[in-house]
Design a protein around this motif. Structure first.
Motif, PDB file in Angstrom:
ATOM      1  N   PRO A  49       0.819  -1.213   0.000  1.00 52.47           N
ATOM      2  CA  PRO A  49       0.000   0.000   0.000  1.00 52.47           C
ATOM      3  C   PRO A  49       0.858   1.270   0.000  1.00 52.47           C
ATOM      4  O   PRO A  49       1.890   1.329   0.647  1.00 52.47           O
ATOM      5  N   TYR A  50       0.400   2.252  -0.764  1.00 56.82           N
ATOM      6  CA  TYR A  50       1.094   3.540  -0.798  1.00 56.82           C
ATOM      7  C   TYR A  50       0.061   4.661  -0.745  1.00 56.82           C
ATOM      8  O   TYR A  50      -1.030   4.538  -1.275  1.00 56.82           O
ATOM      9  N   ALA A  51       0.419   5.735  -0.074  1.00 52.61           N
ATOM     10  CA  ALA A  51      -0.516   6.843   0.094  1.00 52.61           C
ATOM     11  C   ALA A  51      -0.320   7.877  -1.003  1.00 52.61           C
ATOM     12  O   ALA A  51       0.800   8.291  -1.290  1.00 52.61           O
ATOM     13  N   VAL A  52      -1.436   8.262  -1.607  1.00 50.22           N
ATOM     14  CA  VAL A  52      -1.489   9.423  -2.513  1.00 50.22           C
ATOM     15  C   VAL A  52      -2.004  10.572  -1.669  1.00 50.22           C
ATOM     16  O   VAL A  52      -3.150  10.552  -1.222  1.00 50.22           O
ATOM     17  N   ALA A  53      -1.140  11.553  -1.425  1.00 53.58           N
ATOM     18  CA  ALA A  53      -1.474  12.579  -0.445  1.00 53.58           C
ATOM     19  C   ALA A  53      -1.591  13.953  -1.096  1.00 53.58           C
ATOM     20  O   ALA A  53      -0.952  14.233  -2.108  1.00 53.58           O
ATOM     21  N   VAL A  54      -2.426  14.785  -0.494  1.00 53.11           N
ATOM     22  CA  VAL A  54      -2.450  16.213  -0.816  1.00 53.11           C
ATOM     23  C   VAL A  54      -1.969  16.946   0.430  1.00 53.11           C
ATOM     24  O   VAL A  54      -2.485  16.719   1.533  1.00 53.11           O
ATOM     25  N   VAL A  55      -0.936  17.763   0.256  1.00 50.94           N
ATOM     26  CA  VAL A  55      -0.404  18.522   1.380  1.00 50.94           C
ATOM     27  C   VAL A  55      -0.741  19.996   1.197  1.00 50.94           C
ATOM     28  O   VAL A  55      -0.873  20.479   0.067  1.00 50.94           O
ATOM     29  N   GLU A  56      -0.909  20.664   2.327  1.00 48.07           N
ATOM     30  CA  GLU A  56      -1.151  22.110   2.297  1.00 48.07           C
ATOM     31  C   GLU A  56       0.125  22.803   2.734  1.00 48.07           C
ATOM     32  O   GLU A  56       0.581  22.634   3.876  1.00 48.07           O
ATOM     33  N   LEU A  57       0.707  23.562   1.818  1.00 48.29           N
ATOM     34  CA  LEU A  57       1.962  24.251   2.114  1.00 48.29           C
ATOM     35  C   LEU A  57       1.710  25.416   3.067  1.00 48.29           C
ATOM     36  O   LEU A  57       0.625  26.001   3.082  1.00 48.29           O
ATOM     37  N   GLU A  58       2.725  25.745   3.842  1.00 44.46           N
ATOM     38  CA  GLU A  58       2.610  26.859   4.781  1.00 44.46           C
ATOM     39  C   GLU A  58       2.201  28.150   4.072  1.00 44.46           C
ATOM     40  O   GLU A  58       1.485  28.987   4.629  1.00 44.46           O
ATOM     41  N   GLU A  59       2.613  28.293   2.818  1.00 42.45           N
ATOM     42  CA  GLU A  59       2.318  29.507   2.047  1.00 42.45           C
ATOM     43  C   GLU A  59       0.900  29.514   1.483  1.00 42.45           C
ATOM     44  O   GLU A  59       0.493  30.494   0.858  1.00 42.45           O
ATOM     45  N   GLY A  60       0.168  28.398   1.632  1.00 47.90           N
ATOM     46  CA  GLY A  60      -1.222  28.377   1.210  1.00 47.90           C
ATOM     47  C   GLY A  60      -1.591  27.371   0.135  1.00 47.90           C
ATOM     48  O   GLY A  60      -2.582  26.663   0.278  1.00 47.90           O
ATOM     49  N   PRO A  61      -0.828  27.311  -0.961  1.00 45.39           N
ATOM     50  CA  PRO A  61      -1.226  26.367  -2.013  1.00 45.39           C
ATOM     51  C   PRO A  61      -1.148  24.908  -1.550  1.00 45.39           C
ATOM     52  O   PRO A  61      -0.414  24.585  -0.601  1.00 45.39           O
ATOM     53  N   ARG A  62      -1.910  24.072  -2.232  1.00 47.39           N
ATOM     54  CA  ARG A  62      -1.838  22.630  -1.974  1.00 47.39           C
ATOM     55  C   ARG A  62      -1.198  21.944  -3.163  1.00 47.39           C
ATOM     56  O   ARG A  62      -1.314  22.410  -4.299  1.00 47.39           O
ATOM     57  N   MET A  63      -0.562  20.815  -2.898  1.00 52.29           N
ATOM     58  CA  MET A  63       0.030  20.025  -3.976  1.00 52.29           C
ATOM     59  C   MET A  63      -0.048  18.554  -3.642  1.00 52.29           C
ATOM     60  O   MET A  63      -0.123  18.172  -2.475  1.00 52.29           O
ATOM     61  N   MET A  64      -0.047  17.726  -4.664  1.00 46.56           N
ATOM     62  CA  MET A  64      -0.022  16.287  -4.450  1.00 46.56           C
ATOM     63  C   MET A  64       1.408  15.858  -4.165  1.00 46.56           C
ATOM     64  O   MET A  64       2.368  16.450  -4.668  1.00 46.56           O
ATOM     65  N   SER A  65       1.548  14.814  -3.329  1.00 48.72           N
ATOM     66  CA  SER A  65       2.873  14.300  -3.022  1.00 48.72           C
ATOM     67  C   SER A  65       2.737  12.895  -2.429  1.00 48.72           C
ATOM     68  O   SER A  65       1.643  12.332  -2.397  1.00 48.72           O
ATOM     69  N   ASN A  66       3.841  12.362  -1.983  1.00 50.44           N
ATOM     70  CA  ASN A  66       3.848  11.131  -1.194  1.00 50.44           C
ATOM     71  C   ASN A  66       4.466  11.438   0.163  1.00 50.44           C
ATOM     72  O   ASN A  66       5.270  12.370   0.289  1.00 50.44           O
ATOM     73  N   ILE A  67       4.057  10.685   1.167  1.00 42.60           N
ATOM     74  CA  ILE A  67       4.592  10.870   2.519  1.00 42.60           C
ATOM     75  C   ILE A  67       5.605   9.751   2.744  1.00 42.60           C
ATOM     76  O   ILE A  67       5.231   8.568   2.802  1.00 42.60           O
ATOM     77  N   VAL A  68       6.869  10.118   2.833  1.00 42.30           N
ATOM     78  CA  VAL A  68       7.933   9.115   2.906  1.00 42.30           C
ATOM     79  C   VAL A  68       8.464   8.999   4.339  1.00 42.30           C
ATOM     80  O   VAL A  68       8.191   9.844   5.192  1.00 42.30           O
ATOM     81  N   ASP A  69       9.210   7.908   4.565  1.00 36.15           N
ATOM     82  CA  ASP A  69       9.735   7.607   5.902  1.00 36.15           C
ATOM     83  C   ASP A  69       8.603   7.599   6.920  1.00 36.15           C
ATOM     84  O   ASP A  69       8.713   8.170   8.017  1.00 36.15           O
TER      85      ASP A  69
END
Lengths: 380, 136
Positions: free
Chosen positions: B81-101
């Motif tokens: 299993p792997y997570a497809v994540a959306v993160v909210e940057l401190e500056e406001g915009p959101r982006m897709m990423s993976n959460i590693v470690d």
């Protein structure tokens, strides 16, 4: 308010679910001939044509239609709802008189299908989403759900309950693919696809199609069982799910729904029947709220109280939905077909005395939206 | 799964972003026409006001976990299993990423948890921005 445009022919493919003896264009043609027969018309009577996924030019040629108006709007599964909206405007503007809208998809058998829309590496999705494993609907459309669930304190049982209630409706529909009752525990025990979505929270993969014939309400008097278009709406938000402004609410749903209700001049209490395109179990929760049938965060409780279930005051997805009826990939045509059956009084799970039906569609993953309000009343 | 994950192909509008990423910088853009809002993905105009007067800056790399799914299906370059994540940057915009470690489980992936940026080089030209729990 007088209703200017009517559906005078509506039909699905002769079979539904597993159709190994027809290609994709053959499914379009089967549905088109059934809808034309329902209207008592021939291809030569059609002068306007709309479809998605297949080329409208190919379909006109295949069916023997000489069009004066064509719409190939392709925004995913709600394209056919937009075609209804655009066709109604075209007929009212005098661009054509009689429009055929077709859908066909060999989603399960994959016989001569259109290629799946895989993002190219230079597209925005290809650069900023696909590299992170967001590939195809189960890992894209589902992404907003956990934010919705945390924001409103909704648990996985609420997603499961959507599937349970839609199966209850499917049990009343002989053409539904899955009819056996299912419990919340069984849904929560089904195979994990993309947490928190389990197999029974995801739509089916089917073969099928459907078609509609629209004309002016003046002409519709000559047809049996006309169903009038009372209001329409459409909108779009983002093809990148990460750029959806608020993952707990769909802006495209809100804009499309508001426009449909405003143009129909009705309120929510006037609605007898509702179809919400359910590619995954969270979508009806967003739909109920963003269309204004429930306050934000209250859809799960509304469904738990069985208001959308058989016997409830707002029957939703009465064909069994994409989760249990059929879903060939672009489900919007089936939303329309069930709303029209309900307005004609011929649905397997007919809502008694229903006069107004709202059909709501989604394209992509909360990317696009269209809402059509149907009625069997020539005017309100 | 074998195979490699799909990799981005920079375009004229995104080349500076990927060049910065390759140098270990998450580059955002903001409007310089008065609205000042940061935005993503890269483009040569402000999506809020339409102004072409925009500038690039380095993001802090601090973010929170906005939403995700954990895919249990195979995909090229990913082992489920792997997570497809959306993160909210401190500056406001959101982006897709993976959460590693981080364990790819609902217990380990808590919404709104603080995250910090880490780049992982994929090719000479492409480093992908990932995020890891910020336990600091």
């Amino acid at each position: 308010m007088r209703h200017a445009i009517a559906v005078v022919g509506a039909a699905e493919t002769t079979d539904m679910g597993h159709i190994p003896d027809l290609s994709q264009i053959g499914l379009h043609a089967d549905a088109a001939l059934n809808a034309l027969a329902d209207a008592g018309l021939k291809p030569s009577d059609i002068d306007g044509f709309a479809t998605a996924s297949e080329s409208p030019v190919a379909l006109c040629s295949h069916l023997g239609i000489t069009p004066r108006w064509i719409d190939g709007t392709g925004v995913g599964g709600c394209s056919f709802l937009m075609h209804v909206r655009h066709a109604a405007a075209a007929i009212e503007a005098g661009l054509c008189s009689t429009v055929l809208i077709t859908h066909g998809e060999s989603g399960r058998s994959r016989i001569a299908p259109s290629p799946l829309p895989i993002p190219t590496p230079g597209s925005l999705e290809g650069q900023f989403e696909a590299p992170f494993g967001a590939v195809w609907a189960p890992t894209i459309f589902t992404v907003p759900a956990l934010r919705y669930m945390k924001h409103y304190g909704v648990g996985e049982e609420a997603l499961a309950n959507v599937a349970v209630i839609q199966r209850e409706w499917a049990a009343l529909n002989p053409r539904a693919t899955l009819k056996a009752p299912v419990s919340v525990d069984e849904v929560l025990g089904s195979r994990m696809i993309a947490y928190p979505f389990r197999l029974l929270m995801c739509c089916l993969v089917s073969d099928g199609g459907g078609a509609l014939v629209l004309t002016s309400a003046d002409r519709a008097k000559d047809f049996a069982r006309p169903v009038y278009i009372a209001g329409t709406g459409e909108s779009a938000e983002a093809t990148m799910i990460s750029q959806m402004a608020d993952h707990s609410s769909s802006r495209a749903f809100r804009v499309s729904g508001e426009q449909a209700f405003r143009s129909a001049g009705i309120g929510h209490a006037d609605v007898d029947h509702l179809m919400i395109y359910d590619a995954f179990a969270h979508v009806p929760l967003y739909g109920l709220e963003d269309l204004g049938f429930c306050k934000p965060g209250e859809a799960a409780a509304f469904m738990a109280e069985r208001h959308t279930a058989p016997g409830g005051r707002l029957p939703v997805n009465t064909n069994g939905g994409g989760l249990s009826y059929a879903h060939s990939g672009m489900y919007g045509m089936y939303v329309l077909q069930e709303s029209i059956r309900q307005m004609r009084g011929i649905a397997p799970a007919q809502v008694a005395d229903a006069k107004v039906s709202v059909a709501h569609g989604v394209g992509g993953w909360f990317s696009a939206s269209s809402t059509i309000i149907f009625t069997n009343q020539p005017s309100f | 799964m074998s195979d490699t994950r799909p990799l981005p192909e920079p375009t004229p509008e995104t080349a500076a972003f990927w060049k910065a990423a390759s140098a270990g910088v998450l580059q955002l853009q903001r409007c310089l026409n008065g609205c000042e809002r940061a935005y993503f993905p890269p483009r040569n105009f402000c999506p809020h006001c339409g102004s072409r007067n925009v500038g690039a800056f380095a993001a802090s790399g601090r973010a929170t976990l906005y939403s995700y799914v954990i895919s249990h299906r195979p995909a090229p370059g990913f082992t489920p299993p792997y997570a497809v994540a959306v993160v909210e940057l401190e500056e406001g915009p959101r982006m897709m990423s993976n959460i590693v470690d981080c364990e790819q489980t609902p217990e380990a992936l808590l919404l709104d948890m603080p995250l910090k940026l880490v780049f992982q080089r994929q090719t000479d030209a492409i480093s992908l921005p990932f995020f890891t729990p910020d336990r600091g």
